[in-house]
Motif scaffolding. Sequence first.
Motif, PDB file in Angstrom:
ATOM      1  N   ILE A 182       0.871  -1.180   0.000  1.00  0.00           N
ATOM      2  CA  ILE A 182       0.000   0.000   0.000  1.00  0.00           C
ATOM      3  C   ILE A 182       0.901   1.221   0.000  1.00  0.00           C
ATOM      4  O   ILE A 182       1.666   1.436   0.938  1.00  0.00           O
ATOM      5  CB  ILE A 182      -0.877   0.069   1.270  1.00  0.00           C
ATOM      6  N   SER A 183       0.821   2.013  -1.056  1.00  0.00           N
ATOM      7  CA  SER A 183       1.647   3.219  -1.101  1.00  0.00           C
ATOM      8  C   SER A 183       0.972   4.256  -1.981  1.00  0.00           C
ATOM      9  O   SER A 183       0.380   3.911  -3.003  1.00  0.00           O
ATOM     10  CB  SER A 183       3.035   2.893  -1.659  1.00  0.00           C
ATOM     11  N   PRO A 184       1.046   5.523  -1.601  1.00  0.00           N
ATOM     12  CA  PRO A 184       0.455   6.566  -2.452  1.00  0.00           C
ATOM     13  C   PRO A 184       1.207   6.748  -3.771  1.00  0.00           C
ATOM     14  O   PRO A 184       0.682   7.364  -4.691  1.00  0.00           O
ATOM     15  CB  PRO A 184       0.533   7.826  -1.589  1.00  0.00           C
ATOM     16  N   ASN A 185       2.428   6.235  -3.861  1.00  0.00           N
ATOM     17  CA  ASN A 185       3.169   6.270  -5.122  1.00  0.00           C
ATOM     18  C   ASN A 185       3.304   4.853  -5.648  1.00  0.00           C
ATOM     19  O   ASN A 185       3.465   3.927  -4.866  1.00  0.00           O
ATOM     20  CB  ASN A 185       4.572   6.845  -4.912  1.00  0.00           C
ATOM     21  N   ASN A 186       3.283   4.692  -6.959  1.00  0.00           N
ATOM     22  CA  ASN A 186       3.512   3.344  -7.473  1.00  0.00           C
ATOM     23  C   ASN A 186       4.987   3.129  -7.807  1.00  0.00           C
ATOM     24  O   ASN A 186       5.328   2.334  -8.653  1.00  0.00           O
ATOM     25  CB  ASN A 186       2.565   3.003  -8.630  1.00  0.00           C
ATOM     26  N   TYR A 187       5.853   3.833  -7.089  1.00  0.00           N
ATOM     27  CA  TYR A 187       7.286   3.699  -7.339  1.00  0.00           C
ATOM     28  C   TYR A 187       8.080   3.984  -6.074  1.00  0.00           C
ATOM     29  O   TYR A 187       7.572   4.540  -5.100  1.00  0.00           O
ATOM     30  CB  TYR A 187       7.733   4.660  -8.441  1.00  0.00           C
ATOM     31  N   PHE A 188       9.347   3.590  -6.136  1.00  0.00           N
ATOM     32  CA  PHE A 188      10.323   3.872  -5.093  1.00  0.00           C
ATOM     33  C   PHE A 188      11.209   5.011  -5.582  1.00  0.00           C
ATOM     34  O   PHE A 188      11.606   5.035  -6.739  1.00  0.00           O
ATOM     35  CB  PHE A 188      11.148   2.604  -4.847  1.00  0.00           C
ATOM     36  N   ASN A 189      11.478   5.977  -4.714  1.00  0.00           N
ATOM     37  CA  ASN A 189      12.396   7.062  -5.044  1.00  0.00           C
ATOM     38  C   ASN A 189      13.800   6.702  -4.595  1.00  0.00           C
ATOM     39  O   ASN A 189      14.036   6.508  -3.399  1.00  0.00           O
ATOM     40  CB  ASN A 189      12.005   8.340  -4.292  1.00  0.00           C
ATOM     41  N   PHE A 190      14.719   6.635  -5.514  1.00  0.00           N
ATOM     42  CA  PHE A 190      16.119   6.454  -5.138  1.00  0.00           C
ATOM     43  C   PHE A 190      16.658   7.841  -4.790  1.00  0.00           C
ATOM     44  O   PHE A 190      17.271   8.527  -5.609  1.00  0.00           O
ATOM     45  CB  PHE A 190      16.888   5.811  -6.288  1.00  0.00           C
ATOM     46  N   THR A 191      16.405   8.242  -3.551  1.00  0.00           N
ATOM     47  CA  THR A 191      16.599   9.639  -3.137  1.00  0.00           C
ATOM     48  C   THR A 191      17.999  10.222  -3.367  1.00  0.00           C
ATOM     49  O   THR A 191      18.098  11.409  -3.672  1.00  0.00           O
ATOM     50  CB  THR A 191      16.206   9.816  -1.662  1.00  0.00           C
ATOM     51  N   PRO A 192      19.088   9.448  -3.246  1.00  0.00           N
ATOM     52  CA  PRO A 192      20.397  10.106  -3.425  1.00  0.00           C
ATOM     53  C   PRO A 192      20.609  10.670  -4.825  1.00  0.00           C
ATOM     54  O   PRO A 192      21.479  11.507  -5.025  1.00  0.00           O
ATOM     55  CB  PRO A 192      21.413   8.984  -3.157  1.00  0.00           C
ATOM     56  N   LEU A 193      19.822  10.217  -5.796  1.00  0.00           N
ATOM     57  CA  LEU A 193      20.000  10.726  -7.155  1.00  0.00           C
ATOM     58  C   LEU A 193      19.061  11.877  -7.487  1.00  0.00           C
ATOM     59  O   LEU A 193      19.130  12.448  -8.576  1.00  0.00           O
ATOM     60  CB  LEU A 193      19.803   9.592  -8.174  1.00  0.00           C
ATOM     61  N   LEU A 194      18.175  12.244  -6.556  1.00  0.00           N
ATOM     62  CA  LEU A 194      17.183  13.269  -6.887  1.00  0.00           C
ATOM     63  C   LEU A 194      17.819  14.628  -7.172  1.00  0.00           C
ATOM     64  O   LEU A 194      17.369  15.358  -8.057  1.00  0.00           O
ATOM     65  CB  LEU A 194      16.148  13.403  -5.765  1.00  0.00           C
TER      66      LEU A 194
END
Lengths: 481, 481
Positions: A68-80
């Motif tokens: 269950i997640s409001p996004n259908n993806y994972f954020n690879f945060t160090p590359l943002l």
Amino acid sequence: MVFAGRPSRPASHLVLASGGRAPAYANSRAFSSSLPRNKERLVILGSGWGGYEVLRAIDKERWNVTMISPNNYFNFTPLLASCAVGTLEFRCATEPVRRYSPEVVAYQAWCDHIDFRQKRLQCMPATPPLSFETKSAPKADATTTQFPGTGTPFTLTYDKLVIAVGAYSQTFDVPGVKEHAHFLKDVKDARAIRTRILECFEQANQPTISDVERRKLLNFCIVGGGPTGVEFAAELHDLLHTEMERHYPGLTRFAKISMYDVAPQILGMFDESLVKYAEKTFKRDGISIFTSHHVERVEPGKLFVKEQGEVPFGLLVWSTGLAPNPLVQSASDVKKDLKTSSIITNDHLNVLKEDGTPYSDVWAIGDAAMIEDARLPATAQVANQKAKYLTKKLNRLVKDKDSPKPFEFHNQGSLAYIGNWKAIYDRSGTGNNVMNKETGRLAWLLWRSAYFTMTLSVRNKILVPTYWFLNWIFGRDLTRF
Amino acid sequence: MVFAGRPSRPASHLVLASGGRAPAYANSRAFSSSLPRNKERLVILGSGWGGYEVLRAIDKERWNVTMISPNNYFNFTPLLASCAVGTLEFRCATEPVRRYSPEVVAYQAWCDHIDFRQKRLQCMPATPPLSFETKSAPKADATTTQFPGTGTPFTLTYDKLVIAVGAYSQTFDVPGVKEHAHFLKDVKDARAIRTRILECFEQANQPTISDVERRKLLNFCIVGGGPTGVEFAAELHDLLHTEMERHYPGLTRFAKISMYDVAPQILGMFDESLVKYAEKTFKRDGISIFTSHHVERVEPGKLFVKEQGEVPFGLLVWSTGLAPNPLVQSASDVKKDLKTSSIITNDHLNVLKEDGTPYSDVWAIGDAAMIEDARLPATAQVANQKAKYLTKKLNRLVKDKDSPKPFEFHNQGSLAYIGNWKAIYDRSGTGNNVMNKETGRLAWLLWRSAYFTMTLSVRNKILVPTYWFLNWIFGRDLTRF
């Protein structure tokens, strides 16, 4: 009404909240496995560093997994930060949760309430309501509810639950931040920032704009001197001094990067000598650092700093740490940290009841959780290690094997990019005395190679260096759309 | 007031309309060249197939070039259908106009009026006004003015002018199209469509949605059976039957692609036998073709077809040809085609005055123009060939050489992708009798390889096959953000 499907089917733990319409397609979904069909239902809340790692490594043959997640993806945060200036493309920094479908059922939804006694979750779809089936523009900020209270809520039951809902961006209730600043926690934020940077330059390039206005438009302000703010400043500096200098000649001399922090120094978690190095590098690069400065209010195009008065800006990026997640804030019957509102777990990561005894079927990891009496930093590294530990535990549990020993954090040090092919690397405090501090090009190499040992898919392991290479040769793309 | 810079500087032909603020940075821009410094000012209006090709190939050492376009990029339109379903990434289908800066001055602006006598252009910035310096979400439709009448207009003078402003999307004044349908002329449209497709599936995947609603949400309607509509239908079919089938199991059986056209057959410009082949392929693929059908009105989530009544949809893509550009429509003192409002040129592509005599310094190419008594199709191919011809002419003109012979169109045939690794290729009417019709895999190979001989930069010549390869191996990315 509990849905009457056979327990072996993935979506059979659906409980309909109000409508009562049967999810017929879920019922008819075929499912075949040579393994025991009475798989237990593991529900994962959240698709960030904690939740996605559990999703990735969990034994999907033995667990009936629902995400269950409001996004259908994972954020690879160090590359943002790289994505926000075009060093990488947005999709290099995301992984779809449906990578693991059809084994895994995923709903794009918010969890609004957890009933620990009945083992039920109340959820709200995070897709727009049907009555607005028109064009949908991407939203800029994923950290707030996109479609509050408009869908039809539904209820799910669980056998085991992993709470990995993360945290929101901290604003310290400074007025105007949510409306006029950009966060940098999600790929949507990165896209909005990239669009805005290019827009500022196109605006400043209009012949009718005065130099005074140009200077305002091209003042890029960053509030918060943590690794996110520092890396964004560094990447932005790289952009300004390469592609922008070349393609908007005469404009970059109006551009300025200003970083604000209330603390007396930036990069609080790094070793003193590394901070000095970073500050010196920034100073030489022309990035202004205003420590011990207080932002009091933000209005369209300007912020008000206690020590400076009105500061006009073209772009404001706000990254001052974490605020509690509403689900965690509203959760009852769990022990919470008084200061951060985080859910308290024991050292096996089980969530604790208010009386201090653990829920044996509920775990919490990531920024939403903390281990009792062990104040670990709220970083991706901790979330990821907890998720790895928990997955191992769950994969043993399902085979009736012993649970592993309590969780222990192994500090692998902190890395931050500081621009111009330089980084800083701090392993002091890891118990390892070899190479415990590193600066410059070698640290930069470590920083880049660190991304290949982690969560990225093969696809992105190919795409990331492809873009690094192409943008190194041809420059970053300056298309604004 | 005419700006008083030295004539040798690129931005010196700036005329300030109202504000009177001097664009100081433009004035101070250094410019060095061993060539004669009294370069003539060539202004290009539009960055599409016509304008971008002129920009690309013009002798920038001998011309003082200014580009005026509401977009700071060129759309490689044949790839947009692929981008709309994720076969390619968006930036594969764009090229930045600033690729040629600093030699070329580019303003992101609309040209609102041409004064042919005084050789002046009145322009309006296409960036948002300064008073709204807040977060800017990307807009969904680039074919209408993003920020109408809000900026400060400015005036430019020209020595030579190339009008390549293109056309708008035709809606035949069907109510609701502009509000509730997606066009597919710009990369922004492709992005909005991709987001919407994934949103429809995430919505349909919510457990509270009924099967009836699922069927409505997953009805993908296309109005217009030209190459754009056909290729989008084909790409969408590929997506539905690969990644979607795998990652939304049980949902694709609700999905449906319906194509509408008022004409009795689709792909009007193709040879009869190829159309039959395409129609047969579509039928076998389950794509419904409703020819001789009339859409009367569009409302949120539903369209009204004369022959069918109300048709609910999740996504509507509208591609029914071209409507005149407002600049062309409002232009006075030029000869225009009565039916299409296109600017009439002679066979040297010079714009004609109302009395039929040519303007010697003004040319028009692309969808905004047509040669007197020569009805060529309004395609990228024609625009591109006219641009190539015109560039050659201008590059000779600047060296005082003879002008080339009148423009002649060399029909290289038409290609269209029809899904499932198949295409159709029509060279009948090109005078070439070898391989003048082709279907299936060979045509598909021709279709793919055609993209490498054209306008794309090296960067995109690397990126496009990289994505083809990665998506062939790993599947298209289903991340919605």
